[in-house]
Design a protein around this motif. Structure first.
Motif, short mmCIF file in Angstrom:
data_model
loop_
_atom_site.label_atom_id
_atom_site.label_comp_id
_atom_site.label_asym_id
_atom_site.label_seq_id
_atom_site.Cartn_x
_atom_site.Cartn_y
_atom_site.Cartn_z
N LEU A 49 -10.82 -28.45 -8.97
CA LEU A 49 -10.02 -29.62 -9.30
C LEU A 49 -10.62 -30.32 -10.51
O LEU A 49 -11.83 -30.31 -10.70
CB LEU A 49 -9.98 -30.60 -8.12
N ASP A 50 -9.76 -30.94 -11.32
CA ASP A 50 -10.30 -31.68 -12.45
C ASP A 50 -10.91 -32.99 -11.96
O ASP A 50 -10.86 -33.31 -10.77
CB ASP A 50 -9.22 -31.91 -13.52
N HIS A 51 -11.48 -33.73 -12.89
CA HIS A 51 -12.24 -34.92 -12.52
C HIS A 51 -11.37 -35.93 -11.77
O HIS A 51 -11.78 -36.49 -10.74
CB HIS A 51 -12.84 -35.55 -13.77
N CYS A 52 -10.15 -36.16 -12.26
CA CYS A 52 -9.27 -37.15 -11.63
C CYS A 52 -8.83 -36.72 -10.24
O CYS A 52 -8.83 -37.52 -9.30
CB CYS A 52 -8.05 -37.40 -12.52
N ASP A 53 -8.44 -35.44 -10.09
CA ASP A 53 -8.00 -34.95 -8.79
C ASP A 53 -9.16 -34.96 -7.80
O ASP A 53 -8.98 -35.29 -6.62
CB ASP A 53 -7.43 -33.54 -8.91
N ARG A 97 0.08 -29.65 -7.08
CA ARG A 97 0.01 -29.34 -8.50
C ARG A 97 0.86 -28.12 -8.82
O ARG A 97 1.58 -28.09 -9.82
CB ARG A 97 -1.44 -29.08 -8.90
N GLN A 98 0.82 -27.10 -7.96
CA GLN A 98 1.59 -25.89 -8.20
C GLN A 98 3.08 -26.16 -8.11
O GLN A 98 3.87 -25.56 -8.84
CB GLN A 98 1.19 -24.81 -7.20
N ALA A 104 1.91 -25.04 -15.77
CA ALA A 104 0.89 -25.80 -16.51
C ALA A 104 -0.49 -25.65 -15.88
O ALA A 104 -1.21 -26.60 -15.74
CB ALA A 104 1.29 -27.28 -16.56
N SER A 105 -0.83 -24.43 -15.48
CA SER A 105 -2.16 -24.20 -14.94
C SER A 105 -3.20 -24.50 -16.02
O SER A 105 -3.01 -24.14 -17.19
CB SER A 105 -2.31 -22.75 -14.48
N PRO A 106 -4.28 -25.18 -15.66
CA PRO A 106 -5.27 -25.51 -16.67
C PRO A 106 -5.92 -24.28 -17.27
O PRO A 106 -6.17 -23.29 -16.58
CB PRO A 106 -6.30 -26.34 -15.89
N ALA A 113 -14.16 -28.24 -19.42
CA ALA A 113 -14.28 -29.62 -19.90
C ALA A 113 -14.27 -30.60 -18.74
O ALA A 113 -15.00 -31.59 -18.73
CB ALA A 113 -13.15 -29.93 -20.88
N ALA A 114 -13.42 -30.33 -17.73
CA ALA A 114 -13.36 -31.23 -16.57
C ALA A 114 -14.67 -31.21 -15.80
O ALA A 114 -15.15 -32.25 -15.34
CB ALA A 114 -12.21 -30.81 -15.66
N VAL A 115 -15.25 -30.04 -15.65
CA VAL A 115 -16.53 -29.95 -14.95
C VAL A 115 -17.60 -30.72 -15.70
O VAL A 115 -18.44 -31.41 -15.12
CB VAL A 115 -16.95 -28.47 -14.78
N ASP A 116 -17.57 -30.64 -17.02
CA ASP A 116 -18.57 -31.34 -17.83
C ASP A 116 -18.56 -32.84 -17.59
O ASP A 116 -19.57 -33.50 -17.74
CB ASP A 116 -18.34 -31.07 -19.32
#
Length: 203
Positions: A49-53, A97-98, A104-106, A113-116
């Motif tokens: 998941l990205d940072h926001c999710d 999300r799906q 629009a899969s990341p 970048a999200a992990v960073d």
């Protein structure tokens, strides 16, 4: 025997915190959050998941705990409850999300970048290389290693129940994930570098 006694003391401590939080002790609640926040976050991030999710999953997990705290039947299994809830919430977010953005899969770069965003500032090149290698592990390996390296790592029994993994396979799986991490590090450290993207390890 000493390890068993220490584990028993930790379980008793968790039970005491849960019972106090049930009675409205805000300090006990803050202690629970501080103890397990890294574990909950690791489960969310382990699902790519990205940072926001991941932040939403983490917040929802704590909200669920607050709602269910009075009815929590096994306070000593709090870590397992949190891991299971975070896993379910992460899967729910992935499904939503799906459904909403199926095309629009990341991209890999976006995931990296999200992990960073949630990594500490890394000033040493070796640390950057280590995290670059870590991000090339499969999500199950990332989840397992993050959970086992949390400030308050869960027991193997809790991990088994939360991740659907037999207790006997946790140790060998951890060893395989670390072996894979070492192999990726060796490729990244070679003068030629890795030949393109490193293929994910089998799970």
């Amino acid at each position: 025997m000493a390890d068993g006694q220490a584990a028993g003391h930790r379980d008793d401590d968790v039970v005491a915190l849960v019972l106090a939080a049930r009675d409205g002790d805000e300090h006990a609640w803050r202690q629970i959050v501080a103890r397990y926040i890294d574990l909950v976050w690791s489960i969310a991030r382990g699902h790519a998941l990205d940072h926001c999710d991941a932040a939403d999953v983490t917040q929802t997990t704590w909200t669920r705990l607050h709602e269910h705290l009075p009815a929590l039947r096994e306070p000593d299994r709090l870590a397992q409850w949190l891991m299971t809830t975070a896993r379910r919430e992460s899967l729910r977010v992935l499904r939503e999300r799906q459904r909403t953005v199926p095309e629009a899969s990341p991209s890999r770069a976006e995931v990296v970048a999200a992990v960073d965003e949630d990594l500490p500032h890394l000033s040493e090149e070796r640390d950057r290389t280590l995290w670059r290698a870590f991000r090339q592990l499969s999500p199950p390996c990332q989840t397992l290693l993050r959970a086992l390296n949390a400030d308050e790592p869960p027991s193997y029994a809790d991990l088994s129940a939360a991740l659907g993994m037999p207790i006997g396979s946790i140790g060998p799986t951890r060893a395989r994930c670390l072996d894979r991490l070492r192999a990726i590090l060796m490729m990244l450290d070679s003068p030629q570098g890795p030949p393109g993207d490193v293929s994910p390890e089998p799970t």
